[in-house]
Design a protein around this motif. Sequence first.
Motif, PDB file in Angstrom:
ATOM      1  N   GLN A 142      -7.037   5.170  -4.637  1.00  0.00           N
ATOM      2  CA  GLN A 142      -7.950   4.717  -3.585  1.00  0.00           C
ATOM      3  C   GLN A 142      -8.736   3.489  -4.014  1.00  0.00           C
ATOM      4  O   GLN A 142      -8.969   2.574  -3.205  1.00  0.00           O
ATOM      5  CB  GLN A 142      -8.899   5.861  -3.181  1.00  0.00           C
TER       6      GLN A 142
ATOM      7  N   ARG B 263       0.841  -1.196   0.000  1.00  0.00           N
ATOM      8  CA  ARG B 263       0.000   0.000   0.000  1.00  0.00           C
ATOM      9  C   ARG B 263       0.881   1.253   0.000  1.00  0.00           C
ATOM     10  O   ARG B 263       0.587   2.245  -0.682  1.00  0.00           O
ATOM     11  CB  ARG B 263      -0.896   0.038   1.239  1.00  0.00           C
TER      12      ARG B 263
ATOM     13  N   ALA C 197      -5.453  10.282  -7.499  1.00  0.00           N
ATOM     14  CA  ALA C 197      -5.916  10.001  -6.132  1.00  0.00           C
ATOM     15  C   ALA C 197      -7.099   9.030  -6.142  1.00  0.00           C
ATOM     16  O   ALA C 197      -7.148   8.080  -5.346  1.00  0.00           O
ATOM     17  CB  ALA C 197      -6.297  11.296  -5.424  1.00  0.00           C
TER      18      ALA C 197
ATOM     19  N   GLN D   3       1.653   7.074  -6.636  1.00  0.00           N
ATOM     20  CA  GLN D   3       0.703   8.172  -6.807  1.00  0.00           C
ATOM     21  C   GLN D   3       1.402   9.519  -6.655  1.00  0.00           C
ATOM     22  O   GLN D   3       1.205  10.437  -7.469  1.00  0.00           O
ATOM     23  CB  GLN D   3      -0.429   8.065  -5.782  1.00  0.00           C
TER      24      GLN D   3
END
Length: 317
Positions: free
Chosen positions: A162, A136, A158, A143
Amino acid sequence: MIRRNFLAVLALAFSLPVTAWADAPLKVVATTGMIADAARQVGGDQVDVKGLMGPGVDPHAYRQTRSDIVAMTRADLILWHGLYLEAQMEDFFHDLERKRTVVAVAEGIDTSKLRAHDDYADKYDPHVWMTPELWREVVLEVQAALTEVRPEAAEVFAANAQAHLADIDRLTAYADQVLASVPDNNKVLVTAHDAFGYFGESFGFEVLGIQGISTQSEAGLNRIGELVDLLVDRKITAVFVESSVSDRSIRALIEGAAAKGHEVHVGGELFSDAMGEEGTYEGTYLGMLDHNITVIASALGGDVPDRGMDGKLSAGF
């Protein structure tokens, strides 16, 4: 001579014209398939991603080719792993970062979360993709890197990140469920090299690799003998080969155990340092780990769905 040739290729690549359009996809080059997949998931249609290391390629031993050099010197963004994974390419990246945006996406992980490297002082186990919790952080670093290069697409990056992280969290829940079904006395994972340490820590498995963290370390006869004795003494019946590492040492374990009257079989092939074939589910990060989790749980006596988390695995169990 090698250094001079390398500099000549580098100079030629930088002399080639680069045409850029504001609405054209970013040219992203990533070393490993796992990083390339993260870039595609987060970048979406804003990126054109080239991965250097395909299925079955060992990143510990990989050296950049002439075509790699040209691709990287013409890219808008170069993503590499770091943590000494691409050991043969580090000098190249440090040279390149003076002229291009180059990001080592795993270097930002807090070292308190990393496993110390047995073979190199002040180095850490690079195999962080083996646990979704650490991966993660890499996705978020990807990103951030994409956003720095193309800030006008920050909201797109973003939202995509997510969505991908939500899938990774779902994968974690699946792993927790099926790996918990493995009997406690079977939670021993024997592999060709020590790539599954983070996996073991996350899911409660004892992990034993014939080679060390790097495939460049030697697998001595003493180490193989020790593991044969362990297999026999603890009645371990399954060991695992890896898609990017020779199975020679694993076969030696099986033969050694057989010589002592103990039968051991190959529980399956795991993706350790490279993903599956491009264009397949196993050729994505989610599919790579879904495969590993499902194969391990099935071989060691756990309960698994027939084709993994979402029924997408190419083989049934």
